[in-house]
Write a protein that holds these residues in place. Structure first.
Motif, PDB file in Angstrom:
ATOM      1  N   THR A  64       6.119  -6.561   4.567  1.00 35.31           N
ATOM      2  CA  THR A  64       5.530  -5.487   3.776  1.00 35.31           C
ATOM      3  C   THR A  64       6.425  -5.260   2.573  1.00 35.31           C
ATOM      4  N   VAL A  65       5.821  -4.758   1.515  1.00 32.76           N
ATOM      5  CA  VAL A  65       6.555  -4.478   0.286  1.00 32.76           C
ATOM      6  C   VAL A  65       6.043  -3.157  -0.270  1.00 32.76           C
ATOM      7  N   ALA A  66       6.966  -2.385  -0.832  1.00 33.26           N
ATOM      8  CA  ALA A  66       6.580  -1.104  -1.418  1.00 33.26           C
ATOM      9  C   ALA A  66       5.531  -1.316  -2.499  1.00 33.26           C
ATOM     10  N   LEU A  67       4.630  -0.367  -2.624  1.00 38.95           N
ATOM     11  CA  LEU A  67       3.576  -0.452  -3.633  1.00 38.95           C
ATOM     12  C   LEU A  67       4.165  -0.417  -5.037  1.00 38.95           C
ATOM     13  N   LEU A  68       5.174   0.426  -5.231  1.00 40.73           N
ATOM     14  CA  LEU A  68       5.792   0.594  -6.542  1.00 40.73           C
ATOM     15  C   LEU A  68       7.269   0.276  -6.459  1.00 40.73           C
ATOM     16  N   GLY A  69       7.822  -0.173  -7.570  1.00 37.67           N
ATOM     17  CA  GLY A  69       9.262  -0.402  -7.636  1.00 37.67           C
ATOM     18  C   GLY A  69       9.581  -1.625  -8.469  1.00 37.67           C
ATOM     19  N   GLY A  70      10.773  -1.605  -9.041  1.00 34.10           N
ATOM     20  CA  GLY A  70      11.245  -2.726  -9.841  1.00 34.10           C
ATOM     21  C   GLY A  70      12.195  -3.580  -9.026  1.00 34.10           C
ATOM     22  N   GLY A  71      13.064  -4.302  -9.714  1.00 31.62           N
ATOM     23  CA  GLY A  71      14.056  -5.134  -9.046  1.00 31.62           C
ATOM     24  C   GLY A  71      13.424  -6.134  -8.101  1.00 31.62           C
ATOM     25  N   GLY A 103       0.846  -1.182   0.000  1.00 28.68           N
ATOM     26  CA  GLY A 103       0.000   0.000   0.000  1.00 28.68           C
ATOM     27  C   GLY A 103       0.882   1.232   0.000  1.00 28.68           C
ATOM     28  N   PRO A 104       0.282   2.391  -0.215  1.00 29.59           N
ATOM     29  CA  PRO A 104       1.073   3.623  -0.223  1.00 29.59           C
ATOM     30  C   PRO A 104       1.602   3.949   1.169  1.00 29.59           C
ATOM     31  N   PRO A 105       2.636   4.803   1.243  1.00 28.64           N
ATOM     32  CA  PRO A 105       3.123   5.227   2.558  1.00 28.64           C
ATOM     33  C   PRO A 105       1.983   5.787   3.402  1.00 28.64           C
ATOM     34  N   GLY A 106       1.961   5.421   4.678  1.00 28.27           N
ATOM     35  CA  GLY A 106       0.915   5.906   5.573  1.00 28.27           C
ATOM     36  C   GLY A 106      -0.369   5.097   5.547  1.00 28.27           C
ATOM     37  N   SER A 107      -0.393   3.995   4.792  1.00 25.79           N
ATOM     38  CA  SER A 107      -1.626   3.198   4.696  1.00 25.79           C
ATOM     39  C   SER A 107      -1.840   2.287   5.896  1.00 25.79           C
TER      40      SER A 107
END
Length: 195
Positions: A151-158, A31-35
């Motif tokens: 938890t995993v960032a909502l956006l990002g590659g790698g 989810g986005p930061p702060g979710s």
């Protein structure tokens, strides 16, 4: 990857087929930061007294001017810097300098063991993925026979994108509708990992 993102919060239940299909349970909250991802992790941990756990979560560090960085808190009680505003020497993500060596000192917490009932990683994000050692440790943890909550960032590659695609991983978006009920549902599943 099993993705519950397309299901409504009220219709999706963890003791349903999708969550039961993940064995051992491997759940990544996104989810986005702060979710509320970290809050959900910490509340889930609190609901599992007696379950042997290893890993870490992150906390904001705040000062008079607002957020000044992030720290890692290991489940055995150690604290280390993850990132600091304005620090010198080290890779940067936005206005933060990432303390890769301090992150890597906490990685022993991620070693799968038959004595651990749950591995916790908060979070798989841009800062953490600056460490190849973190990526390798998180990859081993996600592929092990030990239940995993992270938890995993909502956006990002790698590795952020790779972790979401790993076989047997349930990626669960955190929403305001599910935020309050999520810890109890997660705790119930991790108490009974084989059901």
């Amino acid at each position: 990857m099993l993705d519950a993102g397309g299901l409504s919060g009220r219709a999706f239940r963890f003791h349903g087929a999708q969550f039961a299909a993940v064995s051992p349970p491997r759940v990544l909250l996104t989810g986005p930061p702060g979710s509320g991802k970290t809050t959900a992790i910490r509340r889930t941990i609190a609901l599992l007294p007696g379950l042997p756990m290893a890993g870490f979560y992150t906390e904001e560090v705040r000062g008079r001017t607002g957020r000044t960085g992030f720290r890692i808190v290991t489940l055995d009680g150690r604290v280390a810097r993850l990132a600091t505003v304005g620090a010198a020497g080290g890779p940067r993500v936005g206005r933060y300098t990432v303390h890769v060596a301090e992150l890597e000192a906490a990685l022993s917490q991620l070693e799968p063991s038959p004595h651990v009932g749950l591995l916790v990683v908060d979070e798989i994000g841009k800062m953490e993925c600056l460490s190849p050692a973190f990526v390798a440790a998180a990859r081993r943890a996600l592929g092990s026979a030990v239940p995993f909550l992270g938890t995993v960032a909502l956006l990002g590659g790698g590795f952020i994108a790779e972790a979401k695609r790993l076989p047997g991983v349930l990626v669960l978006p955190v929403s305001s509708e599910r935020r309050d009920s999520l810890p109890a549902e997660l705790a119930a599943r991790f108490r009974s990992p084989s059901t």
